[in-house]
Design an enzyme around this catalytic site. Sequence first.
Site, PDB file in Angstrom:
ATOM      1  N   CYS A 183     -29.503  63.002  -4.819  1.00 50.17           N
ATOM      2  CA  CYS A 183     -30.555  63.547  -5.691  1.00 50.17           C
ATOM      3  C   CYS A 183     -29.996  64.015  -7.044  1.00 50.17           C
ATOM      4  O   CYS A 183     -28.835  64.413  -7.127  1.00 50.17           O
ATOM      5  CB  CYS A 183     -31.214  64.744  -5.045  1.00 50.17           C
ATOM      6  SG  CYS A 183     -31.845  64.423  -3.408  1.00 50.17           S
TER       7      CYS A 183
ATOM      8  N   ARG B 294     -26.925  57.798  -9.627  1.00 52.01           N
ATOM      9  CA  ARG B 294     -26.558  58.533  -8.414  1.00 52.01           C
ATOM     10  C   ARG B 294     -27.214  57.942  -7.169  1.00 52.01           C
ATOM     11  O   ARG B 294     -26.815  58.240  -6.055  1.00 52.01           O
ATOM     12  CB  ARG B 294     -26.967  60.006  -8.555  1.00 52.01           C
ATOM     13  CG  ARG B 294     -26.233  60.717  -9.662  1.00 52.01           C
ATOM     14  CD  ARG B 294     -26.870  62.044  -9.971  1.00 52.01           C
ATOM     15  NE  ARG B 294     -26.633  63.045  -8.944  1.00 52.01           N
ATOM     16  CZ  ARG B 294     -25.555  63.803  -8.870  1.00 52.01           C
ATOM     17  NH1 ARG B 294     -24.603  63.657  -9.762  1.00 52.01           N
ATOM     18  NH2 ARG B 294     -25.416  64.707  -7.926  1.00 52.01           N
TER      19      ARG B 294
ATOM     20  N   TRP C  30     -33.052  61.184  -3.233  1.00 51.27           N
ATOM     21  CA  TRP C  30     -32.416  60.247  -2.300  1.00 51.27           C
ATOM     22  C   TRP C  30     -32.736  60.806  -0.919  1.00 51.27           C
ATOM     23  O   TRP C  30     -32.237  61.855  -0.529  1.00 51.27           O
ATOM     24  CB  TRP C  30     -30.911  60.202  -2.548  1.00 51.27           C
ATOM     25  CG  TRP C  30     -30.177  59.127  -1.824  1.00 51.27           C
ATOM     26  CD1 TRP C  30     -30.009  57.832  -2.221  1.00 51.27           C
ATOM     27  CD2 TRP C  30     -29.480  59.244  -0.572  1.00 51.27           C
ATOM     28  NE1 TRP C  30     -29.255  57.143  -1.295  1.00 51.27           N
ATOM     29  CE2 TRP C  30     -28.922  57.976  -0.277  1.00 51.27           C
ATOM     30  CE3 TRP C  30     -29.281  60.284   0.331  1.00 51.27           C
ATOM     31  CZ2 TRP C  30     -28.171  57.733   0.872  1.00 51.27           C
ATOM     32  CZ3 TRP C  30     -28.536  60.046   1.485  1.00 51.27           C
ATOM     33  CH2 TRP C  30     -27.997  58.773   1.738  1.00 51.27           C
TER      34      TRP C  30
ATOM     35  N   ASN D  63     -31.446  69.669  -4.714  1.00 52.21           N
ATOM     36  CA  ASN D  63     -30.454  68.681  -4.292  1.00 52.21           C
ATOM     37  C   ASN D  63     -29.602  69.354  -3.222  1.00 52.21           C
ATOM     38  O   ASN D  63     -29.140  70.465  -3.420  1.00 52.21           O
ATOM     39  CB  ASN D  63     -29.601  68.302  -5.515  1.00 52.21           C
ATOM     40  CG  ASN D  63     -28.440  67.388  -5.164  1.00 52.21           C
ATOM     41  OD1 ASN D  63     -28.378  66.849  -4.062  1.00 52.21           O
ATOM     42  ND2 ASN D  63     -27.533  67.216  -6.103  1.00 52.21           N
ATOM     43  N   GLY D  64     -29.444  68.698  -2.080  1.00 53.85           N
ATOM     44  CA  GLY D  64     -28.646  69.281  -1.000  1.00 53.85           C
ATOM     45  C   GLY D  64     -29.431  69.263   0.302  1.00 53.85           C
ATOM     46  O   GLY D  64     -30.446  68.563   0.416  1.00 53.85           O
TER      47      GLY D  64
ATOM     48  N   GLU E 245      -9.924  47.765  -0.604  1.00 55.62           N
ATOM     49  CA  GLU E 245     -10.798  48.016  -1.751  1.00 55.62           C
ATOM     50  C   GLU E 245     -11.558  46.750  -2.152  1.00 55.62           C
ATOM     51  O   GLU E 245     -12.756  46.803  -2.455  1.00 55.62           O
ATOM     52  CB  GLU E 245      -9.960  48.561  -2.926  1.00 55.62           C
ATOM     53  CG  GLU E 245     -10.719  48.819  -4.207  1.00 55.62           C
ATOM     54  CD  GLU E 245     -11.839  49.846  -4.084  1.00 55.62           C
ATOM     55  OE1 GLU E 245     -11.985  50.459  -3.020  1.00 55.62           O
ATOM     56  OE2 GLU E 245     -12.580  49.989  -5.070  1.00 55.62           O
TER      57      GLU E 245
ATOM     58  N   LYS F 140     -15.597  46.554  -2.287  1.00 56.13           N
ATOM     59  CA  LYS F 140     -16.282  46.203  -3.544  1.00 56.13           C
ATOM     60  C   LYS F 140     -17.284  45.103  -3.282  1.00 56.13           C
ATOM     61  O   LYS F 140     -18.429  45.168  -3.691  1.00 56.13           O
ATOM     62  CB  LYS F 140     -15.280  45.703  -4.571  1.00 56.13           C
ATOM     63  CG  LYS F 140     -14.680  46.443  -5.674  1.00 56.13           C
ATOM     64  CD  LYS F 140     -15.313  47.545  -6.389  1.00 56.13           C
ATOM     65  CE  LYS F 140     -15.860  48.649  -5.612  1.00 56.13           C
ATOM     66  NZ  LYS F 140     -15.262  49.940  -5.586  1.00 56.13           N
TER      67      LYS F 140
ATOM     68  N   GLU G  77     -20.317  46.242  -0.908  1.00 61.14           N
ATOM     69  CA  GLU G  77     -21.276  47.227  -1.403  1.00 61.14           C
ATOM     70  C   GLU G  77     -22.204  46.664  -2.471  1.00 61.14           C
ATOM     71  O   GLU G  77     -23.360  47.070  -2.539  1.00 61.14           O
ATOM     72  CB  GLU G  77     -20.598  48.521  -1.870  1.00 61.14           C
ATOM     73  CG  GLU G  77     -19.698  48.403  -3.064  1.00 61.14           C
ATOM     74  CD  GLU G  77     -18.973  49.715  -3.376  1.00 61.14           C
ATOM     75  OE1 GLU G  77     -19.495  50.792  -3.088  1.00 61.14           O
ATOM     76  OE2 GLU G  77     -17.863  49.633  -3.926  1.00 61.14           O
TER      77      GLU G  77
ATOM     78  N   HIS H 179      -4.368  39.479  16.376  1.00 63.69           N
ATOM     79  CA  HIS H 179      -4.560  40.319  17.564  1.00 63.69           C
ATOM     80  C   HIS H 179      -6.043  40.422  17.906  1.00 63.69           C
ATOM     81  O   HIS H 179      -6.471  41.388  18.544  1.00 63.69           O
ATOM     82  CB  HIS H 179      -3.932  41.696  17.339  1.00 63.69           C
ATOM     83  CG  HIS H 179      -2.446  41.609  17.195  1.00 63.69           C
ATOM     84  ND1 HIS H 179      -1.600  41.386  18.268  1.00 63.69           N
ATOM     85  CD2 HIS H 179      -1.649  41.631  16.096  1.00 63.69           C
ATOM     86  CE1 HIS H 179      -0.356  41.308  17.833  1.00 63.69           C
ATOM     87  NE2 HIS H 179      -0.362  41.446  16.514  1.00 63.69           N
TER      88      HIS H 179
ATOM     89  N   LYS I 265     -24.016  57.504  -5.816  1.00 64.86           N
ATOM     90  CA  LYS I 265     -22.733  57.640  -6.518  1.00 64.86           C
ATOM     91  C   LYS I 265     -21.948  58.837  -6.017  1.00 64.86           C
ATOM     92  O   LYS I 265     -20.749  58.761  -5.808  1.00 64.86           O
ATOM     93  CB  LYS I 265     -23.004  57.781  -8.018  1.00 64.86           C
ATOM     94  CG  LYS I 265     -21.762  57.930  -8.867  1.00 64.86           C
ATOM     95  CD  LYS I 265     -21.010  56.627  -8.961  1.00 64.86           C
ATOM     96  CE  LYS I 265     -19.749  56.718  -9.777  1.00 64.86           C
ATOM     97  NZ  LYS I 265     -18.857  55.586  -9.492  1.00 64.86           N
TER      98      LYS I 265
HETATM   99  C1  F6R Z   1     -17.190  52.813  -3.690  1.00 65.98           C
HETATM  100  C2  F6R Z   1     -17.265  54.207  -4.062  1.00 65.98           C
HETATM  101  C3  F6R Z   1     -17.250  55.207  -2.963  1.00 65.98           C
HETATM  102  C4  F6R Z   1     -16.542  56.507  -3.405  1.00 65.98           C
HETATM  103  C5  F6R Z   1     -16.695  57.577  -2.320  1.00 65.98           C
HETATM  104  C6  F6R Z   1     -15.964  58.847  -2.685  1.00 65.98           C
HETATM  105  O1  F6R Z   1     -17.216  51.972  -4.801  1.00 65.98           O
HETATM  106  O2  F6R Z   1     -17.371  54.556  -5.200  1.00 65.98           O
HETATM  107  O3  F6R Z   1     -16.687  54.700  -1.801  1.00 65.98           O
HETATM  108  O4  F6R Z   1     -15.206  56.220  -3.656  1.00 65.98           O
HETATM  109  O5  F6R Z   1     -18.044  57.859  -2.114  1.00 65.98           O
HETATM  110  O6  F6R Z   1     -16.462  59.386  -3.864  1.00 65.98           O
HETATM  111  P1  F6R Z   1     -15.621  60.385  -4.721  1.00 65.98           P
HETATM  112  O7  F6R Z   1     -14.433  59.655  -5.221  1.00 65.98           O
HETATM  113  O8  F6R Z   1     -16.541  60.826  -5.804  1.00 65.98           O
HETATM  114  O9  F6R Z   1     -15.223  61.514  -3.798  1.00 65.98           O
END
Ligand code: F6R
Length: 608
Positions: A2, A27, A75, A101-102, A481, A485, A488, A504, A603
């Site tokens: 949110c 976000r 959200w 938010n929360g 990673e 990427k 997602e 395995h 985000k």
């Molecule tokens: C993926 C991504 C997430 C963040 C994760 C942690 O592209 O961005 O996996 O890395 O949510 O977020 P932070 O780094 O803000 O703690």
Amino acid sequence: MCGIVGYAGGKEAAPVLLKGLEKLEYRGYDSAGIAVLNDGKIEIAKAAGKLQVLRDLTHEGQTVAGLVGIGHTRWATHGEPSDVNSHPHISKSGRFAVVHNGIIENYQQLKAMLQKKGFTFLSQTDTEVIAHLVEFFYQGDMLDTMIRLTNELEGSYALGIISADEDGKFYAMRKDSPLVVGLGEGENLVASDVPSLLAHTQEVYYLNDREVVVLSADKVEIFDTNRERLEVTATHIDWDVTAAEKGGYEHFMFKEIMEQPQSLQKTISPRLQDGRIVLDDFHITADMLRNVSKIYIVACGSSYHVGVVGKYILEQSTRIPVEVDIASEFRYRDPIIDERTLMIVISQSGETADTIAAMREGKKQGARVLAIVNVLGSTIAREADDVLYTWAGPEIAVATTKAYSTQLIVVDLLALKFAELLGRMDEAELAEYYRALQALPQQLEQTLADKEKIQYWASQLYNKHSIFFIGRNLDYAVALEGSLKLKEISYIHSEAYAGGELKHGTISLIEDGTLVFTLATYQPLVEKIRSNAEEVRARGAYLVSVAVEGDEQMQEVSDVVFTVPRTLPLLQPSLTVIPLQLFAYYVASQKGCSIDQPKNLAKSVTVE
Ligand code: F6R
């Protein structure tokens, strides 16, 4: 998750709120709403769906008049995304409106209590209890009411509240959820994140937990829970409005990928001084380091993947045992921590709920906590014992790229500094690393220049249903990673495996045409990964490899090879990850996916 914006000033609030909410879209959200105060009345407009629905509903904010207001992107956590569950929520009499938010953990008890007192609930949200609670507590003094809320609400919250009885002002406060105050000229604001404030001011105040802020056009007052007025100390934000705009690029993600050479430069330059690594205010001596018996690296998602790189390179360069943990697991696994533990938490946002909780647990048990964070003044940055900022600038795309890359650099710098302190690298070796670090932004530029080739192959391979990424050692860390990427933003199923592990079990999934990305840039183990590549190729895999320039070995066994410049082994991940970021981006683009805001993702994950 949110997003909140609040405004009091000389402009019509609704269009300002809509603009501010637009900057929080990154976000992740599924509905939006605003409440505006006008002449002792509160008007609300809210709707499920994208911000455009709210824009249309309010004719770009024109139909909701008033100079003070609060806005929200939701959200969904409690209750589906719907008009009625959208914020703001209004109290029984319509005199108070709330955005939140929360998560309020005791909302069911509060709801039952309020229902007994005659309050009826329209939504399924936890937030609606706050609106009714405000009305229930209010006895002519909003500050008292806010303080009372801090005693009653359990869980996390950032709140914006307007009262029909208090024209010209609004109230806000936070606990374990981000909220920043923007200090303008003739206008003042709050927002969940700085980009929403930049069009108005670069002077901000980072609200602390349980501080109550009262904002009007020309005044910002902050109180603690004893009604003591606190000093408002401004922090100047070094970003301008354009930092959080697309600047001609189609997507923020692409812009952020392309910005990486500059971001790396900003992260490296101030820390390489006269041939020495200087880690800001993080002062650690050789003796202190020798006393460290264990390092825990704790983070989530991509930041965790940086941690995996960190484990390999810190162990190599210090010979101190390093464990890397997913924050949501760490916090509940009763880890063995004492005063000889160094805990490194990594977080772009500095607001990830699980990482915050893990950090607090570590601190409670005596660990020294070093945070690697991008967002200035964020909760993790404020609570850690030491902070190293990544200086990546605002990252708007949900899928991280430049924040990941700058986190990698900070971990590299840390490993080199520790090696220097412990005498584990001689002067010549260190000097070689410093030179390699300085060359890295230019090499990254060179890697990005190959983007058309990657775009071409993405256009050939985008219709795969399942993709594997394999690598060994640091290449395995990067494979994690690359796989994340891709899944997602392109929604293609993908998995990352340590090259030696596939046989395995998972190798049973390899069949004719299965796409396997082989990362073969970690020089000491190139031959080993080549054998693993041969194993999957023999079972029909279509092999795309990432190799360093001049390495002929992978050419022979691969269908396609993306090359990256060679650097020293510990720094190689910074280059190896680039083709994977670009591949994920181009595949998602080819598939027409919502790249900057992938479905279901947020985000900044501020709930557990
Ligand atoms: C993926 C991504 C997430 C963040 C994760 C942690 O592209 O961005 O996996 O890395 O949510 O977020 P932070 O780094 O803000 O703690």
